[in-house]
Design a protein around this motif. Sequence first.
Motif, PDB file in Angstrom:
ATOM      1  N   ILE A  55       0.740  -1.276  -0.065  1.00 10.36           N
ATOM      2  CA  ILE A  55      -0.076   0.064   0.090  1.00 10.36           C
ATOM      3  C   ILE A  55       1.000   1.204   0.075  1.00 10.36           C
ATOM      4  O   ILE A  55       1.624   1.403   1.120  1.00 10.36           O
ATOM      5  CB  ILE A  55      -1.016  -0.177   1.377  1.00 10.36           C
ATOM      6  N   THR A  56       1.003   2.059  -1.139  1.00 10.83           N
ATOM      7  CA  THR A  56       1.857   3.242  -1.053  1.00 10.83           C
ATOM      8  C   THR A  56       1.230   4.415  -1.605  1.00 10.83           C
ATOM      9  O   THR A  56       0.108   4.465  -2.267  1.00 10.83           O
ATOM     10  CB  THR A  56       2.868   2.838  -2.343  1.00 10.83           C
ATOM     11  N   ASP A  57       1.752   5.785  -0.875  1.00 11.10           N
ATOM     12  CA  ASP A  57       1.310   6.877  -1.469  1.00 11.10           C
ATOM     13  C   ASP A  57       1.818   7.190  -2.838  1.00 11.10           C
ATOM     14  O   ASP A  57       2.993   6.518  -3.297  1.00 11.10           O
ATOM     15  CB  ASP A  57       1.864   7.880  -0.299  1.00 11.10           C
ATOM     16  N   ILE A  58       0.975   7.885  -3.563  1.00 10.51           N
ATOM     17  CA  ILE A  58       1.671   8.027  -4.935  1.00 10.51           C
ATOM     18  C   ILE A  58       2.584   9.177  -4.984  1.00 10.51           C
ATOM     19  O   ILE A  58       3.453   9.490  -5.885  1.00 10.51           O
ATOM     20  CB  ILE A  58       0.273   8.559  -5.769  1.00 10.51           C
ATOM     21  N   ARG A  59       2.490  10.406  -3.969  1.00 11.25           N
ATOM     22  CA  ARG A  59       3.288  11.205  -3.977  1.00 11.25           C
ATOM     23  C   ARG A  59       4.242  11.586  -2.999  1.00 11.25           C
ATOM     24  O   ARG A  59       3.793  11.522  -1.722  1.00 11.25           O
ATOM     25  CB  ARG A  59       2.388  12.733  -3.933  1.00 11.25           C
ATOM     26  N   MET A  60       5.509  11.224  -3.173  1.00 10.01           N
ATOM     27  CA  MET A  60       6.650  10.901  -2.205  1.00 10.01           C
ATOM     28  C   MET A  60       7.849  11.558  -2.902  1.00 10.01           C
ATOM     29  O   MET A  60       8.160  11.682  -4.091  1.00 10.01           O
ATOM     30  CB  MET A  60       7.050   9.664  -1.945  1.00 10.01           C
ATOM     31  N   PRO A  61       8.597  12.374  -1.832  1.00 11.70           N
ATOM     32  CA  PRO A  61      10.035  12.805  -2.569  1.00 11.70           C
ATOM     33  C   PRO A  61      10.765  11.607  -3.299  1.00 11.70           C
ATOM     34  O   PRO A  61      10.947  10.566  -2.630  1.00 11.70           O
ATOM     35  CB  PRO A  61      10.752  13.372  -1.253  1.00 11.70           C
ATOM     36  N   GLU A  62      11.577  12.161  -4.151  1.00  9.87           N
ATOM     37  CA  GLU A  62      12.392  11.196  -4.830  1.00  9.87           C
ATOM     38  C   GLU A  62      11.907  10.076  -5.667  1.00  9.87           C
ATOM     39  O   GLU A  62      12.155  10.009  -7.028  1.00  9.87           O
ATOM     40  CB  GLU A  62      13.743  11.019  -4.039  1.00  9.87           C
ATOM     41  N   ILE A  63      11.465   9.177  -4.907  1.00 14.93           N
ATOM     42  CA  ILE A  63      10.870   8.014  -5.604  1.00 14.93           C
ATOM     43  C   ILE A  63       9.185   7.949  -5.324  1.00 14.93           C
ATOM     44  O   ILE A  63       8.951   7.728  -4.109  1.00 14.93           O
ATOM     45  CB  ILE A  63      11.589   6.595  -5.027  1.00 14.93           C
ATOM     46  N   THR A  64       8.622   8.201  -6.198  1.00 16.61           N
ATOM     47  CA  THR A  64       7.071   8.271  -6.141  1.00 16.61           C
ATOM     48  C   THR A  64       6.372   6.714  -6.160  1.00 16.61           C
ATOM     49  O   THR A  64       7.404   6.085  -6.259  1.00 16.61           O
ATOM     50  CB  THR A  64       6.229   9.066  -7.351  1.00 16.61           C
ATOM     51  N   GLY A  65       5.354   6.765  -5.548  1.00 14.93           N
ATOM     52  CA  GLY A  65       4.784   5.368  -5.436  1.00 14.93           C
ATOM     53  C   GLY A  65       4.635   4.622  -6.911  1.00 14.93           C
ATOM     54  O   GLY A  65       5.064   3.497  -6.884  1.00 14.93           O
ATOM     55  N   LEU A  66       4.265   5.402  -7.872  1.00 15.38           N
ATOM     56  CA  LEU A  66       4.337   4.875  -9.339  1.00 15.38           C
ATOM     57  C   LEU A  66       5.807   4.461  -9.658  1.00 15.38           C
ATOM     58  O   LEU A  66       5.746   3.276 -10.257  1.00 15.38           O
ATOM     59  CB  LEU A  66       3.410   5.810 -10.309  1.00 15.38           C
ATOM     60  N   MET A  67       6.797   5.226  -9.435  1.00 16.25           N
ATOM     61  CA  MET A  67       8.231   5.007  -9.746  1.00 16.25           C
ATOM     62  C   MET A  67       8.332   3.709  -9.081  1.00 16.25           C
ATOM     63  O   MET A  67       9.344   2.753  -9.380  1.00 16.25           O
ATOM     64  CB  MET A  67       9.019   6.046  -9.396  1.00 16.25           C
ATOM     65  N   LEU A  68       8.099   3.518  -7.736  1.00 12.29           N
ATOM     66  CA  LEU A  68       8.511   2.416  -6.926  1.00 12.29           C
ATOM     67  C   LEU A  68       7.836   1.086  -7.456  1.00 12.29           C
ATOM     68  O   LEU A  68       8.493   0.172  -7.583  1.00 12.29           O
ATOM     69  CB  LEU A  68       7.806   2.607  -5.493  1.00 12.29           C
ATOM     70  N   VAL A  69       6.447   1.182  -7.931  1.00 13.63           N
ATOM     71  CA  VAL A  69       5.871   0.226  -8.405  1.00 13.63           C
ATOM     72  C   VAL A  69       6.631  -0.249  -9.748  1.00 13.63           C
ATOM     73  O   VAL A  69       6.464  -1.715  -9.815  1.00 13.63           O
ATOM     74  CB  VAL A  69       4.194   0.305  -8.640  1.00 13.63           C
ATOM     75  N   GLU A  70       6.862   0.557 -10.351  1.00  6.21           N
ATOM     76  CA  GLU A  70       7.442   0.325 -11.827  1.00  6.21           C
ATOM     77  C   GLU A  70       8.709  -0.390 -11.824  1.00  6.21           C
ATOM     78  O   GLU A  70       9.242  -1.214 -12.316  1.00  6.21           O
ATOM     79  CB  GLU A  70       7.635   1.532 -12.634  1.00  6.21           C
ATOM     80  N   SER A  71       9.638   0.112 -10.844  1.00  5.04           N
ATOM     81  CA  SER A  71      10.779  -0.457 -10.619  1.00  5.04           C
ATOM     82  C   SER A  71      10.842  -1.892 -10.021  1.00  5.04           C
ATOM     83  O   SER A  71      11.549  -2.786 -10.353  1.00  5.04           O
ATOM     84  CB  SER A  71      11.591   0.230  -9.555  1.00  5.04           C
ATOM     85  N   LEU A  72       9.867  -2.094  -9.244  1.00 11.21           N
ATOM     86  CA  LEU A  72       9.589  -3.472  -8.498  1.00 11.21           C
ATOM     87  C   LEU A  72       9.109  -4.265  -9.877  1.00 11.21           C
ATOM     88  O   LEU A  72       9.362  -5.556  -9.897  1.00 11.21           O
ATOM     89  CB  LEU A  72       8.632  -3.637  -7.633  1.00 11.21           C
ATOM     90  N   LYS A  73       8.430  -3.780 -10.710  1.00 10.46           N
ATOM     91  CA  LYS A  73       7.751  -4.629 -11.892  1.00 10.46           C
ATOM     92  C   LYS A  73       9.079  -5.056 -12.581  1.00 10.46           C
ATOM     93  O   LYS A  73       9.226  -6.218 -13.052  1.00 10.46           O
ATOM     94  CB  LYS A  73       6.738  -4.006 -12.491  1.00 10.46           C
ATOM     95  N   ASN A  74      10.001  -4.242 -12.757  1.00 15.77           N
ATOM     96  CA  ASN A  74      10.924  -4.220 -13.576  1.00 15.77           C
ATOM     97  C   ASN A  74      11.990  -5.182 -13.089  1.00 15.77           C
ATOM     98  O   ASN A  74      12.795  -5.901 -13.963  1.00 15.77           O
ATOM     99  CB  ASN A  74      11.761  -2.733 -14.383  1.00 15.77           C
ATOM    100  N   ALA A  75      11.954  -5.221 -12.039  1.00 14.30           N
ATOM    101  CA  ALA A  75      12.804  -6.256 -11.209  1.00 14.30           C
ATOM    102  C   ALA A  75      12.342  -7.571 -11.267  1.00 14.30           C
ATOM    103  O   ALA A  75      12.662  -8.398 -10.415  1.00 14.30           O
ATOM    104  CB  ALA A  75      13.228  -5.725  -9.882  1.00 14.30           C
ATOM    105  N   GLY A  76      11.051  -7.867 -11.687  1.00 11.77           N
ATOM    106  CA  GLY A  76      10.400  -9.065 -11.470  1.00 11.77           C
ATOM    107  C   GLY A  76       9.420  -9.297 -10.480  1.00 11.77           C
ATOM    108  O   GLY A  76       9.152 -10.535 -10.012  1.00 11.77           O
ATOM    109  N   LYS A  77       9.510  -8.320  -9.637  1.00 12.84           N
ATOM    110  CA  LYS A  77       8.466  -8.437  -8.283  1.00 12.84           C
ATOM    111  C   LYS A  77       7.349  -7.861  -8.444  1.00 12.84           C
ATOM    112  O   LYS A  77       7.301  -6.512  -8.566  1.00 12.84           O
ATOM    113  CB  LYS A  77       9.379  -7.759  -7.109  1.00 12.84           C
TER     114      LYS A  77
END
Length: 256
Positions: A55-77
């Motif tokens: 469960i993640t907020d969408i607006r966060m400094p440096e790494i946004t919620g969407l950036m976090l989800v996308e990076s995890l997806k790219n890492a196979g998670k």
Amino acid sequence: MAEKRILIVDDEPNTRKGLAKMLEVWSAGRYQILQAENGQEAREIIEKDKIHLLITDIRMPEITGLMLVESLKNAGKDLVVIIISSYSEFKYAQEAIQLGVKNYLLKPLNRQKLIEAVEQALVDEERIERNGVIEKVIDEHLFHIEVKNDQTRLPIKEACQYINEHLNEPLSLRNVSQSVHLNSSYFSFLFKEQMNVTFSEYVTRKRLQAAKKLLMCTDLQIADISAAVGYKTDKYFIKLFKEHEGLTPSKYRKNV
């Protein structure tokens, strides 16, 4: 300690702690509720522990919620995710949907809507996990053989049914051919012609697939599993399993 984990990521301490408290009360010990104050901390937790719901907020400094989800997806998670946001702009919801996010909730959060979203997301996570288990067990070559079996003639269909029902018993070419009233030599030829695999390879693949299910879903000893799928000695079973799967039954169980 609960084995299932929910991770809450939000840079606002009051929101994060409030969500955690809400879910801890709802969970009543069924889930471990973890917290991270930013995307980097969330990544570190996800690397260390299996997370069943993010469960993640969408607006966060440096790494946004969407950036976090996308990076995890790219890492196979490919986690099950709920996005929370103070922003209702369509572009955020649209991007979240493209990333496979299960739900998009607006702040201030309604407790009932949050709980409903979490419960549905956990149902989805269970289904994904079950499908993952099935994928690990299924022998793809055997799957394609059995799809083809739908077009085979009756004696071979009956032979396959007989094999499936007697996996824990001795299965020789002779006794299976007799079960469908065919000569052994002709049965062997017909089986290979229609199934595109020899009788012995088919039986081995069926037994090893059954063994994988037992390794994953039970605590039976290797010797008991060996006997349950029709092998007289666990030594031969272990050798055969390693030849086909590349690792011993014990290591397979540990890995999956």
